[in-house]
Design an enzyme around this catalytic site. Structure first.
Site, PDB file in Angstrom:
ATOM      1  N   ASN A  87       0.922  -1.186   0.117  1.00  0.00           N
ATOM      2  CA  ASN A  87       0.082  -0.206  -0.004  1.00  0.00           C
ATOM      3  C   ASN A  87       0.924   1.095   0.151  1.00  0.00           C
ATOM      4  OD1 ASN A  87      -1.895   2.027   0.449  1.00  0.00           O
ATOM      5  ND2 ASN A  87      -2.490   1.338   2.446  1.00  0.00           N
TER       6      ASN A  87
ATOM      7  N   LYS B 142       0.153   4.225  -0.194  1.00  0.00           N
ATOM      8  CA  LYS B 142      -0.668   5.364   0.470  1.00  0.00           C
ATOM      9  C   LYS B 142      -0.365   6.640  -0.886  1.00  0.00           C
ATOM     10  CE  LYS B 142      -0.153   3.271   4.754  1.00  0.00           C
ATOM     11  NZ  LYS B 142       0.094   3.242   6.191  1.00  0.00           N
TER      12      LYS B 142
ATOM     13  N   HIS C 212      -9.363   1.331   4.579  1.00  0.00           N
ATOM     14  CA  HIS C 212      -8.192   1.657   5.309  1.00  0.00           C
ATOM     15  C   HIS C 212      -8.451   2.483   6.732  1.00  0.00           C
ATOM     16  CE1 HIS C 212      -4.038   2.503   6.461  1.00  0.00           C
ATOM     17  NE2 HIS C 212      -3.975   1.393   5.821  1.00  0.00           N
TER      18      HIS C 212
ATOM     19  N   GLU D  37      -6.728   4.728   7.704  1.00  0.00           N
ATOM     20  CA  GLU D  37      -6.579   6.003   7.350  1.00  0.00           C
ATOM     21  C   GLU D  37      -7.692   6.915   6.820  1.00  0.00           C
ATOM     22  OE1 GLU D  37      -2.773   5.543   5.537  1.00  0.00           O
ATOM     23  OE2 GLU D  37      -1.853   4.661   7.484  1.00  0.00           O
TER      24      GLU D  37
ATOM     25  N   GLU E 204      -5.642  -4.873  10.212  1.00  0.00           N
ATOM     26  CA  GLU E 204      -4.508  -3.887  10.645  1.00  0.00           C
ATOM     27  C   GLU E 204      -4.566  -3.184  11.796  1.00  0.00           C
ATOM     28  OE1 GLU E 204      -2.323  -2.947   6.577  1.00  0.00           O
ATOM     29  OE2 GLU E 204      -3.960  -1.297   7.291  1.00  0.00           O
TER      30      GLU E 204
ATOM     31  N   GLY F 142       2.504   2.282  10.679  1.00  0.00           N
ATOM     32  CA  GLY F 142       3.526   3.261  10.658  1.00  0.00           C
ATOM     33  C   GLY F 142       4.289   3.602  12.007  1.00  0.00           C
TER      34      GLY F 142
ATOM     35  N   SER G  74       3.510  -2.096  10.206  1.00  0.00           N
ATOM     36  CA  SER G  74       4.940  -2.067  10.455  1.00  0.00           C
ATOM     37  C   SER G  74       5.474  -3.649  10.106  1.00  0.00           C
ATOM     38  CB  SER G  74       5.358  -1.885  12.120  1.00  0.00           C
ATOM     39  OG  SER G  74       4.835  -0.481  12.306  1.00  0.00           O
TER      40      SER G  74
HETATM   41  P1  13P Z   1       3.215   0.366   7.758  1.00  0.00           P
HETATM   42  O1  13P Z   1       3.506  -0.863   6.995  1.00  0.00           O
HETATM   43  O2  13P Z   1       4.018   1.477   7.205  1.00  0.00           O
HETATM   44  O3  13P Z   1       2.906   0.289   9.337  1.00  0.00           O
HETATM   45  O4  13P Z   1       1.693   0.593   7.119  1.00  0.00           O
HETATM   46  C1  13P Z   1       0.827  -0.452   7.161  1.00  0.00           C
HETATM   47  C2  13P Z   1      -0.715  -0.177   6.239  1.00  0.00           C
HETATM   48  O5  13P Z   1      -1.148   0.585   6.722  1.00  0.00           O
HETATM   49  C3  13P Z   1      -0.677  -0.917   5.105  1.00  0.00           C
HETATM   50  O6  13P Z   1      -2.143  -0.713   4.635  1.00  0.00           O
END
Ligand code: 13P
Length: 254
Positions: free
Chosen positions: A13, A15, A98, A100, A170, A176, A216
């Site tokens: 992803n 982002k 997601h 976010e 997740e 992150g 992560s």
């Molecule tokens: P990270 O791997 O940067 O923690 O992000 C995970 C994520 O949100 C994947 O959709």
């Protein structure tokens, strides 16, 4: 993971990272590194990178996905992209729900459900994200909360359609932050999602559904997470932006 029962899927992803030129360069570096992948590999890129990614990945084992889509086919929805727009380009996958999007853009379980049904109707393969906050984990309500997210997302989705759905567990506190869930925590919640699927669609359907872990995940912890019976892959954020790191996670999915 259990490749005998279901597909192992490693998805990146990206982002809101990478211009089209940067996307082309990253895929140019990544594709040779993952050409012998033993699992399905997907890159979910920003909308504007889709043409470049589709061109770069054409004829390879890597599939291209978007990071969201609307529930209508067309209409007065400024700034939105419809499932039909994605499929018309050759996009096969889409991330939905997601955290976010839930946190910053008002996404709810109900809108995730609408997007999911529309994406399925258009022929896309959605990756549906679920996961608890740190507060919810500390309150001991992780399993109930995640199960509820799964149930609402799947309202009106048939057993046949479920075959095209992947789930990504997740935990919000692991995204992150560099703070990964332990393999046991990831395995426990992924098993809980499978139990919810079994209650809704039967054991066989549940056993056939791919459930990823995300948060992560990196080259150093991927093998341990993927060794869990119910962790069938990963949804990778930060580490998907570096070709060698993402390729190492793909290699761990053997
Ligand atoms: P990270 O791997 O940067 O923690 O992000 C995970 C994520 O949100 C994947 O959709």
């Amino acid at each position: 993971m259990n490749p005998a029962l279901r597909k192992t899927v490693i998805a990146g992803n990206w982002k809101m990272h990478k211009t089209p030129a940067e996307a082309k360069a990253l895929l140019g570096e990544l594709l040779p590194l993952v050409k012998d992948a033993a699992c399905q590999v997907i890159v979910c890129v920003p909308f504007v990178d889709l043409p470049a990614a589709l061109e770069a990945a054409a004829g390879t084992c890597v599939a291209v996905g978007a990071q969201n889509c609307h529930w209508e086919t067309s209409g007065a929805f400024t700034g939105e992209i419809s499932p039909a727009m994605l499929t018309s380009m050759g996009v096969s996958h889409v991330i939905l729900g997601h955290s976010e999007r839930r946190t910053y853009f008002g996404e709810t379980d109900q809108t995730v459900n609408r997007r999911l049904r529309a994406a399925l109707q258009a022929g896309l393969c959605p990756i549906v994200c679920v996961g608890e906050s740190l507060e919810q984990r500390q309150q001991g309500i992780t399993q109930e909360f995640v199960s509820m997210q799964v149930k609402i997302a799947l309202q009106g989705v048939s057993r046949e359609e479920l075959r095209r759905v992947t789930f990504a567990y997740e935990p919000i506190w692991a995204i992150g932050t560099g703070r990964t869930a332990t393999a046991e925590q990831a395995g426990e919640v992924c098993a809980g999602i499978r139990a919810t699927l079994a209650a809704l669609y039967g054991k066989e359907c549940a056993q056939g559904t791919t459930i990823q872990y995300g948060g992560s995940m990196n080259a150093g912890n991927a093998a341990e997470l993927l060794a869990q019976e119910d962790v069938d892959g990963g949804l990778i954020g930060g580490a998907s932006l570096k070709a060698p790191d993402f390729a190492a996670i793909v290699a761990a999915a053997r």
